[in-house]
Design a protein around this motif. Structure first.
Motif, mmCIF file in Angstrom:
data_model
loop_
_atom_site.group_PDB
_atom_site.id
_atom_site.type_symbol
_atom_site.label_atom_id
_atom_site.label_comp_id
_atom_site.label_asym_id
_atom_site.label_seq_id
_atom_site.Cartn_x
_atom_site.Cartn_y
_atom_site.Cartn_z
ATOM 1 N N GLY A 170 0.834 -1.194 0.000
ATOM 2 C CA GLY A 170 0.000 0.000 0.000
ATOM 3 C C GLY A 170 0.868 1.243 0.000
ATOM 4 O O GLY A 170 1.911 1.273 0.661
ATOM 5 N N GLY A 171 0.466 2.239 -0.757
ATOM 6 C CA GLY A 171 1.218 3.483 -0.808
ATOM 7 C C GLY A 171 0.773 4.430 0.294
ATOM 8 O O GLY A 171 -0.425 4.575 0.548
ATOM 9 N N LEU A 172 1.721 5.057 0.951
ATOM 10 C CA LEU A 172 1.395 6.027 1.993
ATOM 11 C C LEU A 172 1.323 7.406 1.340
ATOM 12 O O LEU A 172 2.188 8.270 1.535
ATOM 13 N N GLY B 218 -13.415 2.722 -6.545
ATOM 14 C CA GLY B 218 -12.408 2.223 -5.625
ATOM 15 C C GLY B 218 -12.437 0.711 -5.480
ATOM 16 O O GLY B 218 -11.397 0.052 -5.493
ATOM 17 N N LEU B 219 -13.640 0.137 -5.359
ATOM 18 C CA LEU B 219 -13.754 -1.320 -5.220
ATOM 19 C C LEU B 219 -13.348 -2.039 -6.505
ATOM 20 O O LEU B 219 -12.772 -3.133 -6.454
ATOM 21 N N ALA B 220 -13.663 -1.444 -7.658
ATOM 22 C CA ALA B 220 -13.266 -2.058 -8.931
ATOM 23 C C ALA B 220 -11.743 -2.148 -9.013
ATOM 24 O O ALA B 220 -11.182 -3.187 -9.398
ATOM 25 N N GLY C 170 -6.898 -1.603 -12.138
ATOM 26 C CA GLY C 170 -6.398 -2.120 -10.871
ATOM 27 C C GLY C 170 -5.362 -3.214 -11.055
ATOM 28 O O GLY C 170 -4.437 -3.349 -10.251
ATOM 29 N N ILE C 171 -5.503 -4.019 -12.115
ATOM 30 C CA ILE C 171 -4.506 -5.054 -12.420
ATOM 31 C C ILE C 171 -3.216 -4.414 -12.910
ATOM 32 O O ILE C 171 -2.115 -4.830 -12.539
ATOM 33 N N VAL D 86 -0.829 2.135 -5.606
ATOM 34 C CA VAL D 86 -1.831 3.097 -6.079
ATOM 35 C C VAL D 86 -3.240 2.564 -5.846
ATOM 36 O O VAL D 86 -4.088 3.218 -5.242
ATOM 37 N N SER D 87 -3.497 1.341 -6.325
ATOM 38 C CA SER D 87 -4.852 0.778 -6.283
ATOM 39 C C SER D 87 -5.364 0.628 -4.852
ATOM 40 O O SER D 87 -6.505 1.003 -4.548
ATOM 41 N N VAL D 88 -4.526 0.085 -3.969
ATOM 42 C CA VAL D 88 -4.970 -0.180 -2.598
ATOM 43 C C VAL D 88 -5.262 1.125 -1.863
ATOM 44 O O VAL D 88 -6.301 1.263 -1.197
ATOM 45 N N THR D 89 -4.367 2.090 -1.987
ATOM 46 C CA THR D 89 -4.549 3.344 -1.257
ATOM 47 C C THR D 89 -5.751 4.120 -1.774
ATOM 48 O O THR D 89 -6.507 4.717 -0.990
ATOM 49 N N LEU D 90 -5.927 4.125 -3.084
ATOM 50 C CA LEU D 90 -7.104 4.795 -3.634
ATOM 51 C C LEU D 90 -8.386 4.118 -3.140
ATOM 52 O O LEU D 90 -9.363 4.789 -2.805
ATOM 53 N N ALA D 91 -8.378 2.786 -3.073
ATOM 54 C CA ALA D 91 -9.544 2.061 -2.559
ATOM 55 C C ALA D 91 -9.777 2.369 -1.086
ATOM 56 O O ALA D 91 -10.925 2.493 -0.641
#
Length: 662
Positions: free
Chosen positions: A196-198, A214-216, A543-544, A550-555
């Motif tokens: 995860g990005g901080l 975000g979930l997508a 997301g893939i 990027v993906s995790v933090t945005l979610a």
């Protein structure tokens, strides 16, 4: 009825200010892109700088500020051609960046990107519910600067900006706080990695994006790192004996990411199919508005005649520069030139629609332009090979190990990259303009002006950086230290893909899997729609493709925003039920605090990123301020995670804080 005293909007001083900001942002983005493969979104920093300067000059308006940020963001975004042009150096075609060819193709692609967003504006902005997180954030910033009396909103914006700026300086400047947290574990030969990005800007963007997007993206990340990477690490050999973490990263970078690119291609095609109706209606509406004398500036685009003239100029520019590249070294070039121009226009429009849609879902900064460029690289090379099979390509292109064919592919990709990047960013700007009441046609003029200035800045910046540092594997002079060379990851990857297609050494398996997955995601989304649910296929594909940081933090930001808004709505409903008196609406409370704090996160991180990029470029190193060597790596990771969580908790408290109604 027209206002008797219209606000200043498109002004000479605004164009000059936008041009000055452009020079700084374009140079910073080119350097940052060649150094680490990433750029920063420039519209929000440009809006902040514009407000400060025009306020000092006096008589600045929200609409004039909007024009300045539109112009500066267009030029800053055009710098994405750093992903392709250096490939011509790496393949030995060029020894420097010729001004007119580099600037001309950048300008032609930029103008085409602006033109393509004009009909897309009505389809994807005016008549769409896409969130456009950065466009909304920029509009909130401009409004806060114009409405001095709204102290709560302005205070939230400033608080979020200061907190994000301090955190970013500590993490990316001093390096005392880690900017990512990664956990790696193994189950047999399979490697699992969570990361995860901080980044507070990503939290803010996720808050503005909303739960569905975000979930997508989170689902795409789970597919990549919960299924793809573990399966590949379990069955693929590891001849270099990489560590578990490095092996997992290698599998994602060279295998799984191509699955994401294939899924993006399929989802983009489906997105275009779904957009055909809205785009056609947008074109009809644009033509009708241009003929209606009662149409106001607030709904008027550039006239169809002007669009036709600009498109003709763009086609002539593309054809002229493609011909100038081939004419000195090949004969019978016109079929190749005509095919390249047609490909740029047709495929460019498709990519404009896909990138605009992606930017609407996840924002310009998180939109995977490099994935689009990979798809374009594959299709461009296949087109050239197809024409060669038909005998329509000059024989010189396929001589000398297809060196000239690879170079022509990269040149064509440069125009496509400019189109895709501008379309990706401009729709955010047009969303901002819609929210603040700007005139679309004036904003489109400002966007084209930004492309002109940006195109003029890019070639000298590329030449200066190449002569000063060189690129990995391509140094301008003997005796230079290769450890100081710019890594230029995107140009190296694009060159590798183009060469792999022409030499028939490219692994197609992952792209094919991605295309199949994209088809499955489209079918799943159609089934969910029958139950009034949705799963944006393009969001999952992105997301893939994007790094999990990027993906995790945005979610996380999206989920946090959904929980906070639900808590506010529930609390408001209980208050109304118990008192029977209508109080300040929950949505209004959230807009004035949550949205402004989230926007502040984006502002603070963006401005600090600009400052650090300029500082790094001046000193020639990106860790000049680092004091991380004085601390153990585990300490920076722990401190970064704890401070990040603490700021997220503070954000939640600020959003939920009850304030008396005025």
């Amino acid at each position: 009825m027209t206002h008797s005293s219209p606000l200043r909007e498109l002004t000479l001083r605004g164009l000059i200010l936008g041009a000055l900001i452009t020079v700084v942002f374009t140079a910073s983005n080119v350097y940052l892109g060649l150094r680490i493969g990433l750029t920063f979104a420039s519209s929000i920093p440009a809006a902040v700088i514009s407000m400060a300067v025009l306020k000092a000059l006096g008589k600045g308006t929200i609409l004039e500020n909007n024009m300045v940020q539109s112009q500066a963001s267009a030029a800053g975004t055009l710098s994405c051609v750093f992903a392709t042009f250096p490939g011509l150096i790496m393949t030995g075609i060029w020894s420097s960046f010729p001004f007119w060819q580099t600037a001309g193709l950048s300008l032609a692609g930029g103008i085409a990107g602006v033109l393509f967003t004009i009909p897309l504006r009505r389809a994807l902005v005016t008549e769409s519910s896409l969130p456009y997180p950065e466009g909304v954030a920029a509009a909130e910033i401009l409004r806060a600067g114009a409405e001095d009396g709204n102290s709560r909103s302005l205070g939230a914006l400033i608080s979020g900006s200061v907190v994000a700026a301090l955190f970013t300086f500590a993490s990316n400047g001093l390096r005392v706080l880690a900017d990512t947290v990664t956990v790696t574990t193994s189950a047999g030969a399979a490697v699992f990695q969570a990361s995860g990005g901080l980044s507070l800007a990503l939290v803010g963007a996720g808050y503005l994006v909303g739960l569905a997007g975000g979930l997508a993206m989170l689902l795409g990340c789970i597919l990549a790192w919960g299924l793809g990477v573990p399966w590949l690490t379990a069955y693929m050999p590891n001849p270099d004996h990489l560590s578990a973490a490095a092996f997992a990263q290698s599998m994602w970078l060279h295998k799984v990411r191509f699955i994401g690119a294939g899924a993006i291609a399929m989802a983009s095609v489906w997105t275009l199919v779904e957009l055909m109706g809205p785009v056609a209606r947008g074109l009809r509406s644009m033509i009708m508005a241009s003929r209606d004398p009662l149409t106001t500036d607030r709904d008027r685009d550039l006239s169809p005649r002007m669009l036709g003239l600009l498109l003709l100029i763009t086609v002539l520019l593309l054809g002229g520069f493609f011909a100038a590249f081939l004419a000195p070294v090949a004969h019978g070039i016109w079929p190749a030139v005509i095919a390249a121009v047609a490909f740029s226009v047709v495929f460019g429009f498709i990519m404009a629609a896909a990138c605009g849609y992606m930017a609407g879902i996840v924002g310009s900064s998180s939109s995977p332009i490099s994935g689009i460029v990979i798809i374009a690289a594959v299709l461009s090379a296949l087109m050239i090979m197809g024409l060669e099979t038909l005998g329509l390509m000059p024989a010189e292109l396929m001589a000398n190990n297809q060196k000239l064919a690879i170079g022509f592919t990269i040149l064509l990709l440069s125009a496509i990259t400019a189109i895709a990047a501008i379309s990706n960013d401009n729709l955010q700007d047009l969303k901002t303009g819609q929210l603040v009441g700007a005139s679309p046609w004036k904003q489109q003029v400002a966007l084209i002006a930004g492309c002109v200035v940006g195109a003029a800045v890019i070639p000298p910046v590329l030449n200066i950086l190449y002569q000063a540092y060189g690129f990995a594997g391509a140094m301008p002079r003997p005796g230079m230290d290769p450890s100081h060379a710019l890594s230029a990851p995107q140009p190296a990857l694009i060159s590798l893909i183009a060469k792999g297609i022409f030499t028939q050494s490219l692994d197609w398996s992952m792209l094919s899997v991605g295309i199949g997955l994209g088809i499955g995601l489209v079918i799943l989304d159609l089934l969910l729609r029958r139950r009034k649910l949705s799963l944006p296929p393009l969001g999952v594909a992105v997301g893939i493709y994007l790094p999990p940081s990027v993906s995790v933090t945005l979610a996380v930001g999206a989920i946090m925003g959904w929980l906070l808004k639900r808590r506010i709505a529930k609390s408001h409903a209980q208050t109304v039920s118990s008192s029977g008196t209508q109080t300040e609406p929950a949505a209004e409370h959230d807009t004035s605090v949550g949205t402004m704090l989230a926007s502040g996160f984006i502002v603070g991180e963006s401005l600090t990123g600009v400052a650090l990029a300029i500082f790094s470029g001046a000193l020639g190193k990106d860790d000049a301020l680092s004091i991380a060597s004085w601390l153990p790596a585990s300490a920076t990771t722990l401190m970064g995670f704890l401070v990040f969580c603490g700021i997220c908790f503070w954000f939640s408290r600020m959003v939920l804080k009850t304030e008396p109604s005025s």
